[in-house]
Design a protein around this motif. Structure first.
Motif, PDB file in Angstrom:
ATOM      1  N   GLU A  67     -70.637 -40.657  42.870  1.00 20.91           N
ATOM      2  CA  GLU A  67     -71.725 -41.433  42.278  1.00 20.91           C
ATOM      3  C   GLU A  67     -72.331 -42.427  43.259  1.00 20.91           C
ATOM      4  OE1 GLU A  67     -70.841 -41.725  37.513  1.00 20.91           O
ATOM      5  OE2 GLU A  67     -69.983 -43.252  38.837  1.00 20.91           O
ATOM      6  N   THR A 112     -77.529 -52.205  36.084  1.00 21.75           N
ATOM      7  CA  THR A 112     -77.350 -50.870  36.659  1.00 21.75           C
ATOM      8  C   THR A 112     -78.451 -49.962  36.128  1.00 21.75           C
ATOM      9  OG1 THR A 112     -74.961 -51.142  36.856  1.00 21.75           O
ATOM     10  CG2 THR A 112     -75.816 -48.892  36.846  1.00 21.75           C
ATOM     11  N   LYS A 123     -77.063 -44.150  37.580  1.00 21.53           N
ATOM     12  CA  LYS A 123     -75.855 -43.617  38.201  1.00 21.53           C
ATOM     13  C   LYS A 123     -76.176 -42.190  38.627  1.00 21.53           C
ATOM     14  CE  LYS A 123     -72.417 -46.378  35.729  1.00 21.53           C
ATOM     15  NZ  LYS A 123     -71.187 -46.349  34.880  1.00 21.53           N
ATOM     16  N   ILE A 127     -74.816 -45.879  42.715  1.00 25.27           N
ATOM     17  CA  ILE A 127     -75.300 -46.768  41.663  1.00 25.27           C
ATOM     18  C   ILE A 127     -76.508 -47.544  42.177  1.00 25.27           C
ATOM     19  CG2 ILE A 127     -74.665 -48.550  40.025  1.00 25.27           C
ATOM     20  CD1 ILE A 127     -73.023 -45.967  39.828  1.00 25.27           C
ATOM     21  N   ALA A 161     -67.475 -47.091  40.639  1.00 17.60           N
ATOM     22  CA  ALA A 161     -68.266 -45.860  40.711  1.00 17.60           C
ATOM     23  C   ALA A 161     -67.367 -44.741  41.219  1.00 17.60           C
ATOM     24  CB  ALA A 161     -69.470 -46.044  41.630  1.00 17.60           C
TER      25      ALA A 161
END
Length: 318
Positions: free
Chosen positions: A87, A115, A118, A89, A83
């Protein structure tokens, strides 16, 4: 058919407002370059390692070894991620919230964890506007504004709202229309800073439950119909002329009162009138630098007897 579709897209782009064009041209894919390159590197590295291990065990490259290397490389790309610094996640396990990871390296279990989001935690800039919105005095105006905001809780941004970016934009537009509808056109034009503060508080109240904080709201442009602009300009000029006339009348009133007081003094004391006459004549001679012809009626005020009388009058306080 293709030409008709292209023409419809061009017409829609021409009809779109500058704010809509700005929002449509924003590139939000820049943060994906690093993770994509990293995933490609992991896939290639794992694939080569598995192939090398298979060759070391079997002594040859086989189709089965190639398939196993491909599957292991694919599983590795689904397990190892990175990431970017900005960011956060959101990871789900079996469809339920599991954890928030990032920035940096993080791992997921293939087919079990996914995921979900984001979240970009940088300051976001969203342009929004209100076109042909009626004010409280039923005047249609166009207002453009800019919203500065950021995601502070990625979990809420994922769980509480479907698309937080579009939701923030719609909430800001709705708040702007409501604020314009409660104010007159003159208040919207004059109270711009207060309108910014009001919009920030309203939008913050709506978006805080989504894990989003509003940093500031700035009104960029207020467009009033041309006909109304001329009327408002004439009204402002008339108001200024009215104020000027009122000030002039107050000054004339003060001057007239002072003149009445001076007339009362002159009426009660004849000597004051003569002294004033002498002063006026002196100022005339001083200003012109020449001589002044004095009528016989005024010359008596300059005689010795008149001067002696004036001195006696000043001493006696009359």
């Amino acid at each position: 058919m293709k030409k008709r579709i292209e023409k419809s897209f061009r017409d829609a782009d021409q009809k779109a407002s500058p704010i809509e064009k700005y929002n449509s041209n924003v590139d939000r894919r820049t943060s994906q370059n690093g993770p994509l390159v990293f995933s490609a590197f992991v896939a290639v590295a794992v694939f080569l390692l598995v192939m090398a291990a298979g060759f070391a065990l079997v002594g040859d490259f086989t189709v089965g070894g190639l398939a196993v290397a491909f599957l292991v490389a694919w599983a590795a790309t689904m397990s190892v991620h990175i990431a970017m610094q900005w960011e956060k996640i959101v990871v789900f396990r079996f469809g339920r919230f599991s954890r928030v990871k990032g920035p940096g390296l993080y791992f997921t279990i293939p087919f079990i964890e996914q995921t979900a989001l984001k979240a970009d935690q940088r300051i976001m800039v969203t342009g929004f506007g209100a076109e042909e919105t009626l004010t409280s005095d039923l005047v249609p105006i166009n207002v453009d504004a800019v919203l500065f905001w950021m995601v502070w809780d990625a979990k809420k941004a994922c769980l509480e709202v479907e698309n937080y970016y579009n939701s923030v934009s719609l909430a800001a537009q709705t708040a702007l229309r409501d604020a314009i509808g409660r104010a007159s056109v003159s208040e919207v034009a004059i109270r711009r800073n207060q309108l910014d503060q009001e919009l920030q508080e309203v939008i913050e109240e709506r978006t805080s439950v989504w894990g989003i904080t509003v940093l500031s709201v700035e009104i960029r442009d207020i467009v009033i119909p041309q006909g109304l602009q001329e009327v408002m300009s004439a009204e402002a000029q008339a108001e200024r002329e009215k104020n000027a006339r009122m000030v002039l009348a107050e000054v004339e009133k003060d001057i007239s009162a002072m003149l009445v007081d001076a007339a009362n003094v002159y009426e009660e004391n004849e000597l004051a009138v003569r002294l004033r006459t002498m002063h006026l004549l002196y100022e005339s001679v001083k200003g012109s630098g020449g001589t002044v012809v004095i009528p016989s009626a005024y010359s008596e005020g300059f005689s010795d007897a008149a001067l002696d009388k004036a001195i006696d009058g000043l001493k006696s306080g009359k």
